[in-house]
Every structure is written in C-alpha cells, then in structure tokens.
Design a protein around this motif. Structure first.
Motif, short mmCIF file in Angstrom:
data_model
loop_
_atom_site.label_atom_id
_atom_site.label_comp_id
_atom_site.label_asym_id
_atom_site.label_seq_id
_atom_site.Cartn_x
_atom_site.Cartn_y
_atom_site.Cartn_z
N ALA A 147 0.83 -1.21 0.00
CA ALA A 147 0.00 0.00 0.00
C ALA A 147 0.86 1.26 0.00
N THR A 148 2.00 1.20 0.68
CA THR A 148 2.93 2.33 0.66
C THR A 148 3.45 2.56 -0.75
N GLY A 149 3.70 1.48 -1.45
CA GLY A 149 4.12 1.60 -2.85
C GLY A 149 3.05 2.22 -3.71
N ALA A 150 1.79 1.89 -3.40
CA ALA A 150 0.68 2.48 -4.14
C ALA A 150 0.61 3.98 -3.93
N ILE A 151 0.94 4.43 -2.71
CA ILE A 151 0.96 5.87 -2.43
C ILE A 151 2.01 6.55 -3.30
N PHE A 152 3.19 5.93 -3.42
CA PHE A 152 4.25 6.51 -4.26
C PHE A 152 3.80 6.66 -5.70
N SER A 153 2.99 5.72 -6.16
CA SER A 153 2.56 5.75 -7.56
C SER A 153 1.69 6.96 -7.86
N GLY A 154 1.14 7.57 -6.83
CA GLY A 154 0.34 8.77 -7.04
C GLY A 154 1.19 10.02 -6.98
N ALA A 155 1.52 10.43 -5.76
CA ALA A 155 2.28 11.67 -5.56
C ALA A 155 3.68 11.58 -6.15
N GLY A 156 4.32 10.43 -5.99
CA GLY A 156 5.69 10.28 -6.48
C GLY A 156 5.80 10.41 -7.99
N ILE A 157 4.90 9.76 -8.70
CA ILE A 157 4.93 9.82 -10.16
C ILE A 157 4.55 11.21 -10.65
N GLY A 158 3.59 11.84 -9.97
CA GLY A 158 3.24 13.21 -10.33
C GLY A 158 4.43 14.14 -10.17
N TRP A 159 5.19 13.95 -9.10
CA TRP A 159 6.40 14.74 -8.85
C TRP A 159 7.43 14.51 -9.95
N ASP A 162 6.47 16.31 -13.07
CA ASP A 162 6.73 17.75 -12.96
C ASP A 162 8.21 18.06 -13.18
N ILE A 163 9.07 17.22 -12.61
CA ILE A 163 10.52 17.41 -12.79
C ILE A 163 10.88 17.32 -14.27
N LYS A 165 9.00 17.95 -16.70
CA LYS A 165 8.16 18.87 -17.48
C LYS A 165 7.18 18.12 -18.40
N GLY A 166 6.58 17.06 -17.83
CA GLY A 166 5.57 16.31 -18.55
C GLY A 166 6.09 15.18 -19.42
N ASN A 167 7.42 15.06 -19.51
CA ASN A 167 8.01 13.98 -20.32
C ASN A 167 7.83 12.64 -19.59
N TRP A 168 7.41 11.63 -20.35
CA TRP A 168 7.13 10.32 -19.75
C TRP A 168 8.36 9.44 -19.59
N SER A 169 9.45 9.77 -20.24
CA SER A 169 10.62 8.88 -20.24
C SER A 169 11.14 8.65 -18.83
N LEU A 170 11.27 9.72 -18.04
CA LEU A 170 11.78 9.58 -16.68
C LEU A 170 10.91 8.64 -15.86
N VAL A 171 9.60 8.77 -16.02
CA VAL A 171 8.67 7.90 -15.29
C VAL A 171 8.94 6.44 -15.61
N PHE A 172 9.06 6.11 -16.89
CA PHE A 172 9.25 4.71 -17.27
C PHE A 172 10.63 4.19 -16.84
N TYR A 173 11.64 5.04 -16.84
CA TYR A 173 12.95 4.60 -16.39
C TYR A 173 12.95 4.31 -14.88
N VAL A 174 12.24 5.13 -14.12
CA VAL A 174 12.11 4.86 -12.68
C VAL A 174 11.34 3.58 -12.44
N LEU A 175 10.29 3.35 -13.24
CA LEU A 175 9.54 2.10 -13.11
C LEU A 175 10.42 0.90 -13.44
#
Length: 198
Positions: A147-159, A162-163, A165-175
């Motif tokens: 459940a803690t991981g699920a919390i990260f998927s919300g605020a963490g991914i949104g953050w 933002d870093i 600037k809307g590019n999805w590449s960073l998100v997928f690399y973190v995943l």
C-alpha cells in the motif's frame, strides 16, 4: 516470529517496489494514452482495460509455473517476470507518438508481467514463508508495504512528471529501476519454498 522473519521482510520490500509499478500503470495509463498517444479520455479508458484483462492471464500462468516448473518456489517466477517488466518499461519511451495500437499491446504485456508477481507475492509466497498460525498477519505486513508503494505511484509519479516537465521517459525509467530492484530481491530468496516442503 512474523516481524523477525527475514524472508518475509525481503518479500514485503519487493512487493513495495512491485506495487509502485503496478499502481502507476493502473493510475496513469489513461493519461499516458491521452497525453502522449493522442487518444480521447474515453478511448484511453477503454484501452487501459487491457492491463487487468491480460494481467489475469499472467496471474494464472505465474501460479501454474511456480507449482509445476519451479517446485512450488514463487521467487524465481517473480524474478523472471519482473526482470522482463523492467525491459518493457525501458522500451516504452521508444514507442512513437500516435502509435496507440502498439502502446496498447505493450500495456497488455506489462499487465501480464505485473499481475503474476502481484498474485504470488501478496498471496502464495507470503503464506508459504510465514508461520502457519500467523499467515494472515504476514499477509497484512506484505500488503502494508504494498500500500505504501501504491501511495508513491500517485504523488511520487506526479512529482517525477513535474521534474521532467511532462516527459514520460523519466517515469518509465524509474519504473524499470523499481521492477529490477524487486526482481533482485526475489533472486535473493530464490530457493524459498513452502514450510515443510522439500
């Protein structure tokens, strides 16, 4: 006995990483399809159904493989599927904009590789390594970290978005990194079996 169970803690930490990935795909795939692939919100929502739909097949396949190919060891199946999931996450930024059919197919593959470990780690694997009189508490511990991981998927991914600037590449690399971390944790308990089995 539950809180001092080293294997259970490794499993729970792996589930934290895995659940961060799972809920990111569940929560953000509609926006990804709309923002990046140019689909309507309605079309994106319909497309996102492929994740649990194909994922259900992944859960069944993972259970069968752990029972029949790996002698009731759950960690090897989780490690293999999570490693492949990391590769899928790395490939996501390479999908060209506007190719929503290809993106849908890759989302389905991601779902297949997510739901297998999710089912095993939160269910069978946790029960296997816990004390018979504390299986529910052990499952609760695993789900708590998940459940803690699920919390990260919300605020963490949104953050992260933002870093970048809307590019999805960073998100997928973190995943990809989270998937690989979970896979490595599963490798460390590769030979864990149900208590009492040989």
């Amino acid at each position: 006995m539950t809180l001092s169970n080293r294997i259970l803690w490794i499993l729970a930490l792996g589930f934290f990483c895995m659940n961060s990935v799972r809920y990111t795909f569940m929560n953000w795939s509609v926006q990804y399809m709309a923002d990046y692939q140019g689909r309507s919100i309605k079309g994106s929502a319909i497309t996102a159904v492929v994740i649990p739909l194909i994922g259900s097949l992944g859960a069944i396949s993972a259970g069968w493989a752990s029972d029949h190919l790996f002698g009731r060891r759950r960690a090897p199946v989780c490690a293999i599927m999570l490693s492949l999931l990391a590769v899928v996450c790395i490939l996501f930024p390479m999908i060209p904009q506007g190719h929503w059919q290809l993106a849908t197919a890759v989302l389905g593959l991601a779902g297949f590789l997510i739901y297998g470990p999710d089912m095993l780690m939160s269910g069978a694997a946790t029960v296997d390594v816990s004390h018979p009189k504390a299986a529910s508490m052990a499952t609760g511990l695993t789900m708590c970290l998940g459940a803690t991981g699920a919390i990260f998927s919300g605020a963490g991914i949104g953050w992260l978005k933002d870093i970048a600037k809307g590019n999805w590449s960073l998100v997928f690399y973190v995943l990809a990194g989270l998937s690989l971390a979970s896979a490595l944790l599963m490798v460390s308990i590769w030979n864990a079996r149900p208590k009492g089995s040989k």
